[in-house]
Design a protein around this motif. Structure first.
Motif, PDB file in Angstrom:
ATOM      1  N   TYR A 163      -3.619  -9.392   0.158  1.00 41.55           N
ATOM      2  CA  TYR A 163      -2.695  -9.290  -0.968  1.00 41.55           C
ATOM      3  C   TYR A 163      -2.534  -7.852  -1.464  1.00 41.55           C
ATOM      4  N   GLY A 164      -3.211  -6.910  -0.832  1.00 40.61           N
ATOM      5  CA  GLY A 164      -3.043  -5.514  -1.178  1.00 40.61           C
ATOM      6  C   GLY A 164      -3.752  -5.069  -2.451  1.00 40.61           C
ATOM      7  N   VAL A 165      -4.797  -5.794  -2.861  1.00 34.33           N
ATOM      8  CA  VAL A 165      -5.499  -5.423  -4.091  1.00 34.33           C
ATOM      9  C   VAL A 165      -6.942  -4.961  -3.847  1.00 34.33           C
ATOM     10  N   TYR A 166      -7.412  -5.044  -2.623  1.00 32.44           N
ATOM     11  CA  TYR A 166      -8.797  -4.661  -2.328  1.00 32.44           C
ATOM     12  C   TYR A 166      -8.904  -3.155  -2.129  1.00 32.44           C
ATOM     13  N   ASN A 208      -8.586  -4.725  -7.369  1.00 30.80           N
ATOM     14  CA  ASN A 208      -7.846  -4.486  -8.596  1.00 30.80           C
ATOM     15  C   ASN A 208      -7.471  -5.823  -9.203  1.00 30.80           C
ATOM     16  N   ARG A 209      -7.172  -5.823 -10.475  1.00 30.23           N
ATOM     17  CA  ARG A 209      -6.798  -7.073 -11.156  1.00 30.23           C
ATOM     18  C   ARG A 209      -5.401  -7.481 -10.703  1.00 30.23           C
ATOM     19  N   GLY A 210      -5.340  -8.522  -9.911  1.00 27.07           N
ATOM     20  CA  GLY A 210      -4.061  -8.996  -9.411  1.00 27.07           C
ATOM     21  C   GLY A 210      -3.802 -10.425  -9.870  1.00 27.07           C
ATOM     22  N   ARG A 211      -2.556 -10.686 -10.201  1.00 27.64           N
ATOM     23  CA  ARG A 211      -2.126 -12.033 -10.585  1.00 27.64           C
ATOM     24  C   ARG A 211      -0.931 -12.364  -9.709  1.00 27.64           C
ATOM     25  N   PHE A 212      -1.021 -13.472  -8.991  1.00 31.30           N
ATOM     26  CA  PHE A 212       0.039 -13.872  -8.079  1.00 31.30           C
ATOM     27  C   PHE A 212       0.489 -15.275  -8.450  1.00 31.30           C
ATOM     28  N   ILE A 213       1.782 -15.447  -8.676  1.00 30.78           N
ATOM     29  CA  ILE A 213       2.345 -16.768  -8.964  1.00 30.78           C
ATOM     30  C   ILE A 213       2.968 -17.253  -7.660  1.00 30.78           C
ATOM     31  N   ILE A 236       5.394 -19.618  -1.516  1.00 29.43           N
ATOM     32  CA  ILE A 236       6.139 -18.375  -1.651  1.00 29.43           C
ATOM     33  C   ILE A 236       5.687 -17.649  -2.924  1.00 29.43           C
ATOM     34  N   ILE A 237       5.354 -16.370  -2.799  1.00 30.82           N
ATOM     35  CA  ILE A 237       4.997 -15.584  -3.982  1.00 30.82           C
ATOM     36  C   ILE A 237       6.267 -15.345  -4.785  1.00 30.82           C
ATOM     37  N   GLN A 238       6.291 -15.862  -6.009  1.00 26.34           N
ATOM     38  CA  GLN A 238       7.444 -15.710  -6.892  1.00 26.34           C
ATOM     39  C   GLN A 238       7.269 -14.548  -7.865  1.00 26.34           C
ATOM     40  N   GLY A 239       6.039 -14.184  -8.156  1.00 25.59           N
ATOM     41  CA  GLY A 239       5.786 -13.077  -9.069  1.00 25.59           C
ATOM     42  C   GLY A 239       4.380 -12.562  -8.885  1.00 25.59           C
ATOM     43  N   TYR A 240       4.187 -11.292  -9.210  1.00 27.04           N
ATOM     44  CA  TYR A 240       2.842 -10.730  -9.141  1.00 27.04           C
ATOM     45  C   TYR A 240       2.745  -9.528 -10.059  1.00 27.04           C
ATOM     46  N   GLU A 241       1.516  -9.231 -10.421  1.00 26.34           N
ATOM     47  CA  GLU A 241       1.212  -8.068 -11.239  1.00 26.34           C
ATOM     48  C   GLU A 241      -0.144  -7.558 -10.779  1.00 26.34           C
TER      49      GLU A 241
END
Length: 132
Positions: A41-44, A52-57, A63-68
């Motif tokens: 997910y590109g956060v490691y 890193n603090r990642g949030r994936f909806i 399907i990933i609809q949103g992320y931060e």
């Protein structure tokens, strides 16, 4: 999910989270030892050995609809995550016949996407409506 072990998660839940959320958090915490999921997910961050603090909806179709993604010292805003999930659920339930403007909350104005709306959003939605 984090690179922390399930034992660290349990201690964190027992001694910290359960004091903030009655009964602890209502979902399992998963361990990503080695950061394989975080890497996908590109956060490691392999140099620091943390994610890193990642949030994936992710929708029911996977399907990933949103992320931060935020750096570790900055926390996420849970209410905004819930609001976005509700917005994605509404859009999905209406099969895209409704869209949610910035700051939308359940029960508030939605937009009807289409050629008639292009260039005219300003006529039906104002930034001040976010706080209403």
């Amino acid at each position: 999910m984090s690179v922390d072990s399930v034992f660290v998660h349990k201690m964190w839940d027992d001694h910290e989270l359960s004091k903030m959320v009655t009964g602890g958090i209502p979902f399992p915490m998963l361990s990503d030892g080695g950061g394989k999921v975080g890497e996908a997910y590109g956060v490691y961050d392999p140099d620091a050995g943390v994610e890193n603090r990642g949030r994936f909806i992710i929708d029911p179709d996977g399907i990933i609809q949103g992320y931060e993604v935020l750096s570790p010292p900055v926390g996420r805003y849970v209410a905004e995550t819930i609001r976005q999930i509700q917005a994605f659920q509404l859009v999905r339930a209406t099969k895209g016949a409704e869209a949610t403007p910035s700051g939308w909350k359940p029960g508030k104005l939605t937009l009807k996407p289409g050629p008639d709306l292009v260039g005219k959003v300003w006529e039906v939605w104002k930034v001040s409506m976010e706080s209403e």
